[in-house]
Design an enzyme around this catalytic site. Sequence first.
Site, PDB file in Angstrom:
ATOM      1  N   TYR A 256       8.225  -1.356   1.833  1.00  0.00           N
ATOM      2  CA  TYR A 256       6.944  -2.040   1.585  1.00  0.00           C
ATOM      3  C   TYR A 256       5.976  -1.794   2.725  1.00  0.00           C
ATOM      4  CZ  TYR A 256       9.093  -5.605   4.599  1.00  0.00           C
ATOM      5  OH  TYR A 256       9.703  -6.261   5.620  1.00  0.00           O
ATOM      6  N   CYS A 257       4.684  -1.842   2.410  1.00  0.00           N
ATOM      7  CA  CYS A 257       3.654  -1.640   3.414  1.00  0.00           C
ATOM      8  C   CYS A 257       3.331  -2.943   4.131  1.00  0.00           C
ATOM      9  CB  CYS A 257       2.379  -1.103   2.774  1.00  0.00           C
ATOM     10  SG  CYS A 257       2.473   0.666   2.487  1.00  0.00           S
ATOM     11  N   THR A 258       3.082  -2.853   5.434  1.00  0.00           N
ATOM     12  CA  THR A 258       2.731  -4.029   6.226  1.00  0.00           C
ATOM     13  C   THR A 258       1.325  -3.923   6.775  1.00  0.00           C
ATOM     14  OG1 THR A 258       3.458  -3.031   8.273  1.00  0.00           O
ATOM     15  CG2 THR A 258       5.113  -4.219   7.005  1.00  0.00           C
TER      16      THR A 258
END
Length: 160
Positions: A15-17
């Site tokens: 997932y992107c943060t």
Amino acid sequence: MAALEQYRDKKILTYCTGGIKCEKASAYLLEQGFENVYQLHGGIIKYGIEQGGEDFEGKCYVFDNRLVVDVNQVNPSIISRCHVCGTACDRMVNCANADCNDHVALCERCGWEMEGACGPACQAQPNKRVYDGTGYYQKNTNGYDPYRAFKSMGKTIEPH
Ligand SMILES: [Zn+2]
Ligand SMILES: [Zn+2]
């Protein structure tokens, strides 16, 4: 790669943060023959806001001045410990000694006691930066602000 072998048969979610390129990580894993690789649509921050982030353990570490972001609003937990005194703590601090620059978990009390340094050795450095309680130091970018054009148009950017 050897360190990843134990996860080969697991279901993997990237997932992107706001800082890490999860697309790159996913592509790498697929290239290495991993089959159960998924990406979280919209990133982890959006997930926390829209779904409550239940069962996400700890906080989400990011690479900008937020340092850490809350994801879980249902049953949050603290999984890190203060680098200096060892108490449960989820504040991240950028060590005040610029030569070290380490990002460590540092409790409120130790933050002030160490003057924002990750330990006594860094605290003793004469040229360390001034601690203001946040533990974040703006990088010298010659005044370049990638968001300036958007700001002047009155728009805000949502990190994903
Ligand atoms: Zn502490
Ligand atoms: Zn340090």
